[in-house]
Design an enzyme around this catalytic site. Structure first.
Site, short mmCIF file in Angstrom:
data_model
loop_
_atom_site.label_atom_id
_atom_site.label_comp_id
_atom_site.label_asym_id
_atom_site.label_seq_id
_atom_site.Cartn_x
_atom_site.Cartn_y
_atom_site.Cartn_z
CG ASP A 121 -44.85 -16.12 -64.06
OD1 ASP A 121 -45.74 -16.38 -63.22
OD2 ASP A 121 -43.78 -15.58 -63.78
CB SER A 171 -43.25 -15.01 -59.34
OG SER A 171 -44.24 -15.17 -60.29
CG ASP A 177 -51.62 -13.58 -53.94
OD1 ASP A 177 -51.38 -13.90 -55.11
OD2 ASP A 177 -50.99 -12.69 -53.33
NE ARG A 181 -43.81 -11.84 -54.78
CZ ARG A 181 -44.37 -12.54 -55.76
NH1 ARG A 181 -44.88 -13.73 -55.51
NH2 ARG A 181 -44.42 -12.07 -56.97
CE LYS A 224 -45.62 -12.65 -64.10
NZ LYS A 224 -45.91 -13.21 -62.77
CG ASP A 253 -48.76 -15.27 -62.89
OD1 ASP A 253 -49.22 -16.07 -62.05
OD2 ASP A 253 -48.47 -14.10 -62.62
CG HIS A 300 -52.72 -13.32 -61.10
ND1 HIS A 300 -52.99 -14.02 -59.95
CD2 HIS A 300 -51.36 -13.39 -61.26
CE1 HIS A 300 -51.85 -14.49 -59.44
NE2 HIS A 300 -50.84 -14.12 -60.22
CG HIS A 353 -46.43 -20.08 -59.77
ND1 HIS A 353 -47.58 -19.64 -60.37
CD2 HIS A 353 -45.56 -19.04 -59.80
CE1 HIS A 353 -47.42 -18.39 -60.73
NE2 HIS A 353 -46.20 -17.99 -60.41
CG HIS A 374 -49.90 -18.28 -58.16
ND1 HIS A 374 -48.72 -17.86 -57.61
CD2 HIS A 374 -50.20 -17.39 -59.14
CE1 HIS A 374 -48.31 -16.77 -58.23
NE2 HIS A 374 -49.20 -16.46 -59.15
#
Ligand SMILES: O=C(O)[C@H](O)COP(=O)(O)O
Ligand SMILES: [Mn+2]
Ligand SMILES: [Mn+2]
Length: 560
Positions: free
Chosen positions: A29, A82, A172, A288, A363, A432, A436, A474, A504
């Site tokens: 990830d 994701s 994000d 989402r 995840k 990931d 973050h 990603h 990301h």
């Protein structure tokens, strides 16, 4: 679910590739390919296993696209995520995703004509419309221009009283950007007030601390949101959103947007301006699914025992989209979700293949729910084993950058060595989840742990004579700073400090194939330079000895 009849589910045998080889599918990830410099955590980290795979280029290692239109997002500027990444990996086709579907429904006005909005509208004469969601322009879970469209459109369609409950981002989008988003929102609300709509910000909190947990990792997160949004109760009370953020930041030097404590906005008498009460309407405006499902359950389910809701208002609730196609949750929604059908997971079970899927809680749904087209549960419990390793709760993952990578590696190793499964797939979260946090050092440690987990799995593949496919969903860890698009140099903030990138990226991701079971003539085709994540499902089917369905994106491999 509608689907082909039994005969059509049967996948034709691949003309050249044998069946019966174990296939390990590893999704790293947040693991993209980027300029190798000091801010590329993957480059700086010691990752001997992933480095060794790269030596297989171009026949057994290449890059694939993982952002923008390649994964069903509106534009080339949209970074991957994701949800769309795993949807594409699992479904083998590119579906227009939530961001794009909502854009279209707003642009045509269809959103306001549908059954979902009409259900919401029934409350407008007497009730308040509450809008709950992530406040940013990240485009991963929500987008600010869509919230603007929803507020304006609702007012134009009769909403007289609007209350907005925000979740600040900083994950994000850049940390600190919430101040500008709140300022903009408060201006937009004032504009609505001038038009005679009683519109106010009602509550807020940081997305990772309030409301937006996922896969039931920590219900306390949702409870904090419930208390502020529904009950109008929070330890922090302010007159405006901007005042809230300024005050909370001044109070705590470690303040960041993701973890902002919950607050409510109060009137001059100290009363919360927007608790949710009987007769109100509620829209969760994230498109989402994963981080809205828990709140959707709290808002919709009569039988709910995850926390004490204290008061359960009788409301009309709709999601921006339906978040879970299997649970039909929420039952009312404004925009139809992408109809992701006939996923590779479903094909494998229909063809009698056995699958093992595993990750840790944060995840887990990525390799199950997203992989299977936003559908919870197995297709066939006799053929599928889904194993969830509990994630640590209540920490930011730079505190534990190893996460459960090695435990995931062990479970996958044991599953491969058991010989019971045709496909063993995992998601390894470190690049990931630690990426973050914006903590470069911790992310480097996390990437090293991920690499060790990959090695553990590849060693097992070696032992059973299997095949591996290693890829990512990603980018994230490969770039930890905001860069000047022209020079690629890190951007400095007004204090001369390098701006940390917690989000990301738009980078492509690697894909590598190999293992003793890989037929000698197999190599990556050279005629698919634009290949993306959606090409991976057909590739996996080939490696399992099958041809992919005709409408799947083409396989990345050929057999000489
Ligand atoms: O939900 C999150 O954690 C981020 O917004 C996106 O990360 P993911 O797409 O890797 O889950
Ligand atoms: Mn991801
Ligand atoms: Mn992420």
């Amino acid at each position: 679910m509608n689907g082909p009849n039994a005969k059509d589910w049967a996948l034709p045998s691949h003309p050249k590739l044998p069946k019966g080889k174990n296939l390990a599918v590893i999704v790293l990830d947040g693991w993209g390919e980027q300029v190798p410099d000091a801010y590329n955590a993957i480059y700086v980290a010691s990752t001997p296993t992933m480095d060794s795979l790269k030596k297989g280029a171009p026949e057994h290692w290449r890059l694939v696209r993982a952002h923008g239109p390649a994964v069903g997002l509106p534009s080339e500027d949209d970074m991957g995520n994701s949800e769309v990444g795993h949807n594409a990996l699992g479904a083998g086709r590119i579906f227009e995703q939530g961001a794009k579907l909502v854009d279209a429904a707003l642009a045509t006005g269809k959103l306001f004509k549908g059954a979902g909005f009409q259900y919401i509208q029934e409350c407008f004469p007497d009730g308040t419309l509450h809008l709950i969601g992530l406040l940013s322009d990240g485009g991963v879970h929500s987008r600010y221009d869509q919230l603007q469209g929803l507020m304006k459109g609702s007012a134009a369609h009769g909403a007289k009283r609007i209350r907005v409950h925000i979740l600040t981002d900083g994950r994000d989008v850049l940390d600190g950007s919430s101040f500008a988003f709140v300022e903009q929102l408060e201006k937009d609300l004032e504009e609505l007030q001038k038009q005679g709509v009683d519109a106010l910000l009602a509550s807020g909190g940081g997305r990772m601390y309030v409301t937006m947990d996922r896969y039931e990792n920590d219900w306390n997160v949702v409870k904090r949101g419930w208390d502020a949004q529904v009950l109008g109760e929070a330890p922090n009370k302010f007159k405006s959103g901007l005042e809230a953020l300024k005050h909370l930041k001044a109070e705590n030097p470690k303040f960041n947007d993701q973890y902002c404590p919950p607050f409510v906005i109060v009137d001059d008498s100290g009363k919360a301006v927007g608790p949710i009460v009987d007769g109100d309407a509620v829209i969760t405006f994230n498109f989402r699914a994963d981080r809205m499902i828990m709140l959707a359950k709290a808002l919709e389910y009569d039988n709910f025992d995850k926390f004490d809701r204290v008061r359960v208002p009788k409301i009309h609730y709709a999601g921006m989209l339906q978040y879970d196609g299997e649970l039909k949750l929420p039952s009312k929604y404004l925009v139809n979700p992408p109809e992701i059908d006939r996923t590779s997971g479903e094909y494998l079970t229909k063809n009698g293949l056995k699958t093992f899927a595993c990750s840790e809680t944060v995840k887990f749904g990525h390799v199950t729910f997203f992989w299977n087209g936003n559908r919870s549960g197995c297709f066939d419990e006799k053929l599928e084993s889904y194993v969830e390793i509990p994630s640590d709760q209540g920490i930011t993952f730079n505190e534990q950058p190893l996460m459960k990578a090695l435990e995931i590696g062990e479970k996958a190793r044991d599953a491969i060595l058991s010989g019971k499964y045709d496909q063993v797939r995992v998601n390894i979260p470190n690049g990931d989840m630690v990426g973050h946090t914006g903590d470069l050092k911790a992310t480097i440690v996390g990437c090293e742990a991920a690499d060790k987990a990959v090695k553990m799995i590849l060693d097992a593949v070696e032992q059973v004579g299997g095949i591996y496919l290693v890829t990512a969903d990603h980018g994230n860890a490969e770039d930890m700073v905001k860069r000047n698009p022209k020079t690629a140099q890190p951007v400095l903030d007004k204090n001369g400090k390098i701006q940390i990138l917690t989000s990301h990226t738009c980078a492509p991701v690697p894909i590598a194939i190999g293992g003793p079971g890989l037929s000698p003539g197999v190599k990556f085709r050279t005629d698919l330079p634009q290949g993306g994540l959606a090409n991976v499902a057909a590739t996996m089917m080939n490696l399992l000895g099958f041809e992919a369905p005709a409408d799947y994106e083409p396989s990345l491999i050929e057999v000489l």
